[in-house]
Motif scaffolding. Structure first.
Motif, PDB file in Angstrom:
ATOM      1  N   ARG A 115      -0.285  -8.854  -6.579  1.00  0.00           N
ATOM      2  CA  ARG A 115       0.055  -9.101  -5.195  1.00  0.00           C
ATOM      3  C   ARG A 115       0.392  -7.571  -4.588  1.00  0.00           C
ATOM      4  N   LEU A 116       0.931  -6.773  -5.165  1.00  0.00           N
ATOM      5  CA  LEU A 116       1.346  -5.583  -4.487  1.00  0.00           C
ATOM      6  C   LEU A 116      -0.111  -4.846  -4.474  1.00  0.00           C
ATOM      7  N   ARG A 117      -0.952  -4.709  -5.510  1.00  0.00           N
ATOM      8  CA  ARG A 117      -2.285  -4.072  -5.213  1.00  0.00           C
ATOM      9  C   ARG A 117      -3.157  -4.613  -4.081  1.00  0.00           C
ATOM     10  N   GLU A 118      -3.014  -6.090  -3.989  1.00  0.00           N
ATOM     11  CA  GLU A 118      -3.695  -6.637  -2.781  1.00  0.00           C
ATOM     12  C   GLU A 118      -3.137  -6.054  -1.441  1.00  0.00           C
ATOM     13  N   GLY A 119      -1.869  -6.082  -1.369  1.00  0.00           N
ATOM     14  CA  GLY A 119      -1.386  -5.346  -0.029  1.00  0.00           C
ATOM     15  C   GLY A 119      -1.727  -3.979   0.242  1.00  0.00           C
ATOM     16  N   LEU A 120      -1.779  -3.417  -0.950  1.00  0.00           N
ATOM     17  CA  LEU A 120      -2.186  -1.841  -0.795  1.00  0.00           C
ATOM     18  C   LEU A 120      -3.714  -1.907  -0.413  1.00  0.00           C
ATOM     19  N   GLU A 121      -4.303  -2.726  -0.999  1.00  0.00           N
ATOM     20  CA  GLU A 121      -5.781  -2.604  -0.749  1.00  0.00           C
ATOM     21  C   GLU A 121      -5.985  -2.850   0.767  1.00  0.00           C
ATOM     22  N   ARG A 122      -5.289  -4.008   1.309  1.00  0.00           N
ATOM     23  CA  ARG A 122      -5.474  -4.365   2.611  1.00  0.00           C
ATOM     24  C   ARG A 122      -4.685  -3.827   3.671  1.00  0.00           C
ATOM     25  N   ILE A 124      -1.523  -4.534   4.115  1.00  0.00           N
ATOM     26  CA  ILE A 124      -0.520  -5.657   4.796  1.00  0.00           C
ATOM     27  C   ILE A 124       0.845  -5.031   4.374  1.00  0.00           C
ATOM     28  N   SER A 125       1.578  -4.643   5.428  1.00  0.00           N
ATOM     29  CA  SER A 125       2.888  -4.374   5.119  1.00  0.00           C
ATOM     30  C   SER A 125       3.837  -5.298   4.326  1.00  0.00           C
ATOM     31  N   LEU A 126       3.803  -6.568   5.070  1.00  0.00           N
ATOM     32  CA  LEU A 126       4.745  -7.781   4.662  1.00  0.00           C
ATOM     33  C   LEU A 126       4.480  -8.022   3.220  1.00  0.00           C
ATOM     34  N   VAL A 127       3.338  -8.153   2.713  1.00  0.00           N
ATOM     35  CA  VAL A 127       2.808  -8.385   1.661  1.00  0.00           C
ATOM     36  C   VAL A 127       3.154  -7.171   0.518  1.00  0.00           C
ATOM     37  N   ILE A 128       3.093  -6.033   0.963  1.00  0.00           N
ATOM     38  CA  ILE A 128       3.809  -4.701   0.092  1.00  0.00           C
ATOM     39  C   ILE A 128       5.268  -4.880  -0.080  1.00  0.00           C
ATOM     40  N   LYS A 130       7.129  -7.793   0.314  1.00  0.00           N
ATOM     41  CA  LYS A 130       7.912  -8.869  -0.452  1.00  0.00           C
ATOM     42  C   LYS A 130       7.371  -8.470  -1.814  1.00  0.00           C
ATOM     43  N   ALA A 131       6.266  -8.036  -2.318  1.00  0.00           N
ATOM     44  CA  ALA A 131       5.864  -7.612  -3.777  1.00  0.00           C
ATOM     45  C   ALA A 131       6.923  -6.630  -4.356  1.00  0.00           C
ATOM     46  N   ALA A 132       7.288  -5.408  -3.491  1.00  0.00           N
ATOM     47  CA  ALA A 132       8.152  -4.553  -3.998  1.00  0.00           C
ATOM     48  C   ALA A 132       9.614  -5.306  -4.565  1.00  0.00           C
ATOM     49  N   ILE A 133      10.104  -5.986  -3.478  1.00  0.00           N
ATOM     50  CA  ILE A 133      11.340  -6.807  -3.665  1.00  0.00           C
ATOM     51  C   ILE A 133      11.472  -7.595  -4.794  1.00  0.00           C
ATOM     52  N   ALA A 134      10.223  -8.432  -5.100  1.00  0.00           N
ATOM     53  CA  ALA A 134      10.108  -9.484  -5.994  1.00  0.00           C
ATOM     54  C   ALA A 134       9.909  -8.639  -7.312  1.00  0.00           C
ATOM     55  N   MET A 135       9.343  -7.698  -7.443  1.00  0.00           N
ATOM     56  CA  MET A 135       9.313  -6.786  -8.804  1.00  0.00           C
ATOM     57  C   MET A 135      10.667  -6.072  -9.077  1.00  0.00           C
ATOM     58  N   LEU A 136      11.358  -5.598  -8.116  1.00  0.00           N
ATOM     59  CA  LEU A 136      12.838  -5.203  -8.256  1.00  0.00           C
ATOM     60  C   LEU A 136      13.730  -6.202  -8.752  1.00  0.00           C
ATOM     61  N   ASP A 137      13.614  -7.582  -8.072  1.00  0.00           N
ATOM     62  CA  ASP A 137      14.386  -8.262  -8.485  1.00  0.00           C
ATOM     63  C   ASP A 137      14.161  -9.029  -9.956  1.00  0.00           C
ATOM     64  N   GLY A 138      12.779  -8.935 -10.130  1.00  0.00           N
ATOM     65  CA  GLY A 138      12.179  -9.495 -11.627  1.00  0.00           C
ATOM     66  C   GLY A 138      12.516  -8.752 -12.647  1.00  0.00           C
ATOM     67  N   ALA A 139      12.348  -7.137 -12.328  1.00  0.00           N
ATOM     68  CA  ALA A 139      12.520  -6.533 -13.699  1.00  0.00           C
ATOM     69  C   ALA A 139      13.530  -5.561 -13.468  1.00  0.00           C
ATOM     70  N   GLY A 140      13.644  -5.107 -11.963  1.00  0.00           N
ATOM     71  CA  GLY A 140      14.880  -4.237 -11.940  1.00  0.00           C
ATOM     72  C   GLY A 140      14.471  -2.735 -12.481  1.00  0.00           C
ATOM     73  N   LEU A 187      11.331   2.138  -1.295  1.00  0.00           N
ATOM     74  CA  LEU A 187       9.903   1.900  -1.964  1.00  0.00           C
ATOM     75  C   LEU A 187       8.842   1.379  -1.121  1.00  0.00           C
ATOM     76  N   TYR A 188       9.284   0.660  -0.024  1.00  0.00           N
ATOM     77  CA  TYR A 188       8.461  -0.033   0.748  1.00  0.00           C
ATOM     78  C   TYR A 188       7.900   1.180   1.673  1.00  0.00           C
ATOM     79  N   HIS A 189       8.727   1.954   1.985  1.00  0.00           N
ATOM     80  CA  HIS A 189       8.301   3.049   3.029  1.00  0.00           C
ATOM     81  C   HIS A 189       7.375   3.939   2.211  1.00  0.00           C
ATOM     82  N   GLY A 190       7.555   4.291   1.114  1.00  0.00           N
ATOM     83  CA  GLY A 190       6.776   5.092   0.174  1.00  0.00           C
ATOM     84  C   GLY A 190       5.336   4.260  -0.182  1.00  0.00           C
ATOM     85  N   LEU A 191       5.250   3.201  -0.735  1.00  0.00           N
ATOM     86  CA  LEU A 191       4.147   2.362  -0.876  1.00  0.00           C
ATOM     87  C   LEU A 191       3.494   2.246   0.406  1.00  0.00           C
TER      88      LEU A 191
END
Length: 283
Positions: A115-122, A124-128, A130-140, A187-191
């Protein structure tokens, strides 16, 4: 992982209603009866959480009425990439009862990476976000989303390392000094900077090393400086690639790059020095 089936509803009740929102162990589920089939989906639109039972179903497509995202009810796949796929659940009919498998998905982290790759491809800031938050929550581990951004930026920015990747490297450097609740925003700002910097850019195709190697690193360094002097980007790149292929150590590569930069320390207001420094930090 063992299945975790939970009784959801009576089959006759569902067939009469057509659609039925239920809460199963704290999870909002939407049951849909279509012909002889029964489907179970997350009742929250993956875009912004609108309850999907308030949408409409036509010819196997569920439409959310907030932003009109559309989903295949059988697979959860979306026809609108900005929304994302909705989670579906396996269903079993046991007599006159509908049972739903609530087993957590085993590939949740990989789904967010995609999902993060898809957000980067298009871009889409909201996708980027949400994916960054979910990855941090999931893997830390903030390295995981950062690595996705670095790999994407180095591949899809035709001119090579630039402002977006530099901002991402800066944000990653800041993470250990930030409160945990602030790391996702950094992370969001960088991505998102990487997404902006690669927007509408064609993929970058790297050069191969010189044939017949390995080559002498000192010679490659000398050639590299000469190519930089005459602004021959491809000749310079092939020297660097050949040095890596020859097994040059990190210090040798840094010396090779910074020697050429300091030959023209004021070029482009010093950005090559900053960009190279951040590229090596990212590595």
């Amino acid at each position: 992982m063992a299945n975790w089936y939970v009784r959801a509803a009576r089959l006759d009740q569902l067939r009469q209603a057509g659609r039925l929102p239920v809460s199963l162990d704290g999870q909002a589920i939407l049951l849909i009866a279509q012909g002889e089939r029964v489907y179970a989906l997350d009742n929250r639109c993956p875009h912004m959480g609108f309850p999907l039972h308030r949408g409409t179903v036509h010819d196997g497509i569920l439409t959310c009425h907030w932003h009109h995202a559309r989903f295949d009810i059988a697979t959860g796949g979306t026809f609108d990439p900005w929304a994302g796929d909705v989670r579906t659940y396996p269903v079993e009919i046991r007599g006159d009862e509908v049972w739903v498998d609530l087993t957590p998905p085993a590939d949740a982290l990989e789904r967010q990476r995609t999902r993060l790759r898809e957000g980067l491809e298009r871009n889409i800031s909201l996708v980027i976000a949400k994916a960054a938050i979910a990855m941090l929550d999931g893997a830390g581990d903030p390295v995981l989303p950062a690595r996705v951004g670095l790999e994407f930026g180095t591949r899809y920015r035709r001119e090579g390392w630039g402002q977006g990747l530099t901002i991402l490297a800066c944000m990653v450097n800041l993470l250990p000094h930030l409160a945990p609740e602030d790391r996702a925003q950094a992370l969001y700002h960088g991505l998102s900077a990487v997404a902006n910097d690669t927007r509408n850019s064609s993929p970058r195709f790297p050069l191969r090393p010189l044939p017949g190697g390995p080559h002498d690193v000192d010679t490659l360094k000398r050639w590299f400086r000469r190519f930089i002097e005459v602004r021959d980007a491809e000749g310079a790149e092939r020297c660097v690639v050949s040095a890596v292929h020859a097994g040059a150590e990190r210090r040798q590569l840094a010396d090779m790059l910074f020697a050429a930069i300091t030959d023209h320390r004021y070029v482009n207001t010093g950005h090559p020095l900053d960009f190279t420094n951040k590229a090596l930090e990212a590595l």
